[in-house]
Design a protein around this motif. Structure first.
Motif, short mmCIF file in Angstrom:
data_model
loop_
_atom_site.label_atom_id
_atom_site.label_comp_id
_atom_site.label_asym_id
_atom_site.label_seq_id
_atom_site.Cartn_x
_atom_site.Cartn_y
_atom_site.Cartn_z
N ILE C 42 0.99 -0.94 -0.19
CA ILE C 42 0.07 0.06 -0.10
C ILE C 42 1.01 1.30 -0.17
CG2 ILE C 42 -1.60 -0.77 1.05
CD1 ILE C 42 -1.06 -0.11 4.09
N THR C 46 -0.78 5.29 -1.28
CA THR C 46 -0.80 6.24 -0.08
C THR C 46 0.29 7.37 0.13
OG1 THR C 46 -1.44 3.68 1.68
CG2 THR C 46 -0.44 5.77 2.70
N VAL C 50 -2.12 11.01 -0.10
CA VAL C 50 -1.89 11.89 0.44
C VAL C 50 -1.25 13.11 0.50
CG1 VAL C 50 0.36 12.17 2.87
CG2 VAL C 50 -1.15 10.07 2.58
N ILE C 51 -0.22 13.18 -0.58
CA ILE C 51 0.53 14.44 -1.54
C ILE C 51 -0.75 14.88 -1.87
CG2 ILE C 51 1.86 14.61 -3.25
CD1 ILE C 51 3.89 12.65 -2.32
N LEU C 52 -1.65 13.65 -2.67
CA LEU C 52 -2.79 14.60 -3.69
C LEU C 52 -3.77 15.27 -2.06
CD1 LEU C 52 -2.97 12.28 -6.40
CD2 LEU C 52 -2.01 14.63 -6.39
N THR C 55 -7.34 11.68 0.90
CA THR C 55 -7.74 11.36 2.04
C THR C 55 -8.78 11.37 2.55
OG1 THR C 55 -7.26 12.81 3.43
CG2 THR C 55 -5.81 11.19 2.85
N PRO C 56 -9.72 10.12 3.62
CA PRO C 56 -9.17 8.86 3.59
C PRO C 56 -8.97 8.09 2.30
CG PRO C 56 -11.09 8.33 4.08
CD PRO C 56 -10.87 10.18 4.02
N ILE C 57 -7.51 7.25 2.39
CA ILE C 57 -6.84 7.11 1.77
C ILE C 57 -7.49 5.65 0.55
CG2 ILE C 57 -4.71 7.64 1.32
CD1 ILE C 57 -3.78 5.71 2.80
N TRP C 59 -7.89 2.50 0.46
CA TRP C 59 -7.03 0.72 1.52
C TRP C 59 -8.27 1.11 3.03
CZ3 TRP C 59 -4.77 1.41 5.60
CH2 TRP C 59 -3.28 2.30 6.30
N VAL C 129 6.83 3.33 -4.87
CA VAL C 129 7.75 3.94 -3.72
C VAL C 129 7.25 2.68 -2.46
CG1 VAL C 129 6.28 5.27 -1.68
CG2 VAL C 129 7.50 6.04 -3.77
#
Lengths: 206, 206, 206
Positions: C42, C46, C50-52, C55-57, C59, C129
Motif C-alpha cells: 500500500i 498511500t 496523501v500528497i494529492l 484522504t481517507p485513502i 485501502w 514507493v
C-alpha cells in the motif's frame, strides 16, 4: 515577494543538486539519483504541508518546481566532477536555501494560526527534512544529526524572526534579517568549527 | 475522559525519552537527539491522522504535546545516566503508553466509521510507528520487527476492545480492560521470554 | 473497468508477497514480516494519495485490499519455500503490478487536473514507493536505485499513455497498451541484461 520566491527557487535547485550528488557516492543508477534529488528538494515542504493538511501541495500546483529540480538533476548528472568542484559555491547557496526554507515554513505556520513553537517546528521541518530523507534513503544516519550547526542556525533565525515580528518591524525587513541570521550563524559555526555537544552516555553492560 | 488524556501524556513523555535515549547510543548531537525524541513521540499518531485525512493533526492544535515532549527531551539530555538506570520504570510506562496509544488509535478509527480490521490497524499504527521511524533514522532494522511480543500485545488488546464493545460493555470499562490486556500480554511475554517465530527461509543460491 | 481492478488486486497481492518474503532474509519475526508486506503493497498508493490530499485513502475505504494483503502475507508465511520457488511467476505478476500501478497513478493524477509531468510522477510514485519503503525498513539501499530497468519501464509506459491520450485513442486501449509497454520494456531489459548507467564520480580527497 519576488526576492523570496527567487531564493526559494535557488534553494530548491541547490537541494536537488545536493541530493543527486549524494547518490553518486553510493553508486546508484540514474533513476536512483534523480529520485533522491527530487525528494531532497521537496521533502521538507511536502512533510510540512501534509502535516498542515495543505494539499495538494505546492510543487503539484506550481510546475516551476518540477523543471527547476529536473534542471538540477540533469546538470549534476552531466557535469558531476565540475559540480563537485563548486562545493564552496554550492555550500553558500545551500545555506541561503536553509535560511529561506526556514523562513517560508515559519511564515506558513504562522499564517495557519499555529502557536509560535509549532510554527518554528514547521520552519525547521521545511529546512531539514529533505536532507534527512536523502540520507535515510542512502542508508546513512542523517548528517545533520551528527555534526555542524545546521538546525541550530534555523532556530536562531526563527527566533529573530519572531522577535522582530513582535516589535512589528516591517515584514520585508523581518524576512531578510532572519534569513541573514541563519546564514551568518552557519557560516560562523563552520569558520570557527563549532558544533553541538553529542549525547554521550555509554551503553550499560547487559 | 481525563484518565485517558493523562495516560496519553505519560505515553508521549516516555516515547520522547525513549527516542532521545536511543540517539545517545549512536552518538548523535543534541539536535539529532531532540529530533528523534519528537518523532518517536508523535510519529505514530501523525501517520495515522495523515492517512485518515484528519489534519492539521493533534499536536499542532494542542500545544501541550510540544511541552511534554520538550520536557522529556531535556530531562533525558540532562540526566542521561539517571534516566538509563530507570529502565524498568520506563519500561512500565512505555507499556502503558503502548496500551493507551493502541486504544486511542482504535477508537479514532471506529469514530471515523472504519471497518474493524482497519480500525485495529490504526490502533497498531498509533502504537508502533513512532518506534519504527526512530529505529529507521538511527539506521537500524526496527527493533519490534525482531524480538518481543509488542505489536501482538496491541492486537490482543484491540480484539478484547472490539469484543467488549460488541457486547455493549460500558465504554470506560472497555477502555481500561483493553489497555490492561495490552500491558498484561506484554509483561507476561517478557517474563516468560515468549517471542514471535521468525521468518526462516534461507536465501537461495543465485 | 473490471480488468484494471483485477490487475490492481493481483499487483497488491504480489507486492504483499514480495514484502513478506524480503523480511525472511532479514530474519524478522512474523509481525515484522506482515508489517513490511502491508507497507510494500500500500505504500506507493498511500504516499500518492496523501500528497494529492485524497484522504481517507483507498485501502481504508475498500476493505478488499486488506484481505488481499492478509492473504498474501499468510500464504508467504506458510509456504515460504514454495513461494520462493515460484520466483519467475511472481516476477511476471510483479511486472504486471508495476504496469497497472503506474497507469492507475497516472490516471488519478490526470483526473486531479495535474500537469502531465506531475501526473507521470504520481504514476511512478504508485509503482515504486512501496518497494522503496520495504528496502528502507529492511535497512538497505532501495534495490530499484541500483540495478534493473524498473522505474524506466514505468516512465516509458506513462509516455505511451500520454501519447495515445493526446491522439484520443479509446481509453481502454490506451490503458492496455501502456501497461503492456511497461511489461515489455522490463522483460526485454531483463532478457538483454540492460540497466541504467550509474552515477560514477569518485569521492574527492578531503
Amino acid at each position: 515577494m519576488d526576492l523570496i520566491l527567487t531564493f526559494d527557487y535557488i534553494g530548491t535547485l541547490v537541494f536537488a543538486i545536493s541530493g543527486t550528488l549524494s547518490a553518486a557516492e553510493k553508486k546508484l543508477d540514474l533513476f536512483g539519483a534523480a529520485f533522491i534529488g527530487f525528494v531532497t528538494a521537496i521533502g521538507g515542504g511536502t512533510v510540512r504541508d501534509v502535516i498542515l493538511g495543505d494539499t495538494p501541495i505546492a510543487w503539484i500546483r506550481n510546475i516551476d518546481y518540477f523543471y527547476i529540480i529536473l534542471l538540477g538533476v540533469i546538470i549534476t548528472m552531466i557535469f558531476q566532477r565540475a559540480v563537485q568542484k563548486l562545493r564552496t559555491t554550492l555550500f553558500l547557496f545551500d545555506t541561503i536555501g536553509l535560511g529561506v526554507f526556514t523562513m517560508i515554513g515559519l511564515e506558513k505556520g504562522l499564517s495557519f494560526g499555529l502557536s509560535e513553537p509549532i510554527a518554528v517546528m514547521m520552519g525547521i521541518c521545511s529546512a531539514v527534512v529533505g536532507g534527512i530523507i536523502r540520507d535515510t534513503l542512502n542508508n546513512e544516519v542523517p548528517l545533520i544529526f551528527q555534526r555542524e550547526i545546521y538546525a541550530t542556525a534555523c532556530i536562531a533565525g526563527a527566533l529573530v524572526y519572531l522577535t522582530l515580528r513582535y516589535f512589528m518591524v516591517m515584514p520585508e525587513i523581518t524576512q531578510i534579517v532572519s534569513v541573514a541570521v541563519v546564514i551568518t550563524v552557519r557560516l560562523l559555526a563552520i569558520k570557527y568549527n563549532i558544533s553541538l555537544p553529542k549525547m554521550s552516555i555509554m551503553e550499560e553492560h547487559k
